[in-house]
Design a protein around this motif. Structure first.
Motif, mmCIF file in Angstrom:
data_model
loop_
_atom_site.group_PDB
_atom_site.id
_atom_site.type_symbol
_atom_site.label_atom_id
_atom_site.label_comp_id
_atom_site.label_asym_id
_atom_site.label_seq_id
_atom_site.Cartn_x
_atom_site.Cartn_y
_atom_site.Cartn_z
ATOM 1 N N LEU A 74 9.467 5.647 21.929
ATOM 2 C CA LEU A 74 10.684 6.188 21.323
ATOM 3 C C LEU A 74 11.900 5.350 21.712
ATOM 4 N N SER A 86 11.854 2.088 19.852
ATOM 5 C CA SER A 86 12.280 2.299 18.469
ATOM 6 C C SER A 86 13.794 2.403 18.357
ATOM 7 N N GLU A 87 14.408 3.161 19.240
ATOM 8 C CA GLU A 87 15.863 3.346 19.197
ATOM 9 C C GLU A 87 16.606 2.051 19.503
ATOM 10 N N THR A 103 16.062 -0.502 16.658
ATOM 11 C CA THR A 103 16.831 -0.055 15.486
ATOM 12 C C THR A 103 18.307 -0.369 15.668
ATOM 13 N N ASN A 104 18.853 -0.042 16.833
ATOM 14 C CA ASN A 104 20.279 -0.309 17.087
ATOM 15 C C ASN A 104 20.576 -1.801 17.050
ATOM 16 N N GLY A 123 24.213 8.557 11.948
ATOM 17 C CA GLY A 123 23.613 8.332 13.258
ATOM 18 C C GLY A 123 24.427 8.872 14.408
ATOM 19 N N GLY A 145 20.923 7.913 18.907
ATOM 20 C CA GLY A 145 20.048 7.016 19.651
ATOM 21 C C GLY A 145 20.492 6.681 21.055
ATOM 22 N N TRP A 146 21.699 6.153 21.219
ATOM 23 C CA TRP A 146 22.151 5.717 22.540
ATOM 24 C C TRP A 146 22.233 6.877 23.528
ATOM 25 N N VAL A 181 18.608 7.650 24.532
ATOM 26 C CA VAL A 181 18.071 6.638 25.447
ATOM 27 C C VAL A 181 18.574 6.904 26.860
#
Length: 129
Positions: free
Chosen positions: A45, A48-49, A52-53, A97, A100-101, A104
């Motif tokens: 995961l 992926s994040e 993607t970023n 979005g 994500g960050w 993480v």
């Protein structure tokens, strides 16, 4: 110490993000001792994040490095943009979005952004093995 590096190109971002996840799974499946499935899912995961970023905000190409330490897995993504990730309020309605960050940072034991001498940055996360 086990390591792996994957170049992620911009041509079809979704395909390359999927490929990065697959490469991460392959790397994790080869570790001895084996990593727990829940920990592996968390690593995938985060891969992926971060990929993607990097593709979306970091210049369109990146390199993914995975390193297995005795107690942790390090995920490092290098891209050509000097712009660091930032915390922002996730967009619940517009689909832009923002999840994500922060995710993480919640999943990782530690995260860091390091500027590279050659330009760009490395975004890394250290996850429990």
């Amino acid at each position: 110490m086990d390591t792996m590096s994957v170049d992620v190109a911009p041509a079809r971002s979704a395909a390359f993000i999927s490929g990065a996840r697959e490469s991460a799974r392959d790397f994790l499946e080869g570790l001895v001792p084996a990593i727990a499935s829940e920990a592996a899912d968390t690593v995938v995961l985060v891969v992926s994040e971060l990929v993607t970023n990097a593709l979306r905000h970091g210049g369109g190409t990146c390199t993914l490095d995975l390193t297995a330490h005795p107690e942790s897995i390090e995920v490092a993504v290098h891209d050509s943009s000097p712009q660091v990730p930032r915390m922002r309020t996730p967009d619940l309605n517009g689909g832009t979005g923002g999840f994500g960050w922060p995710m993480v940072n919640r999943l990782a034991r530690a995260s860091a952004v390091t500027r590279r001498a050659a330009g760009g940055k490395t975004v890394s996360a250290l996850l429990t093995r």
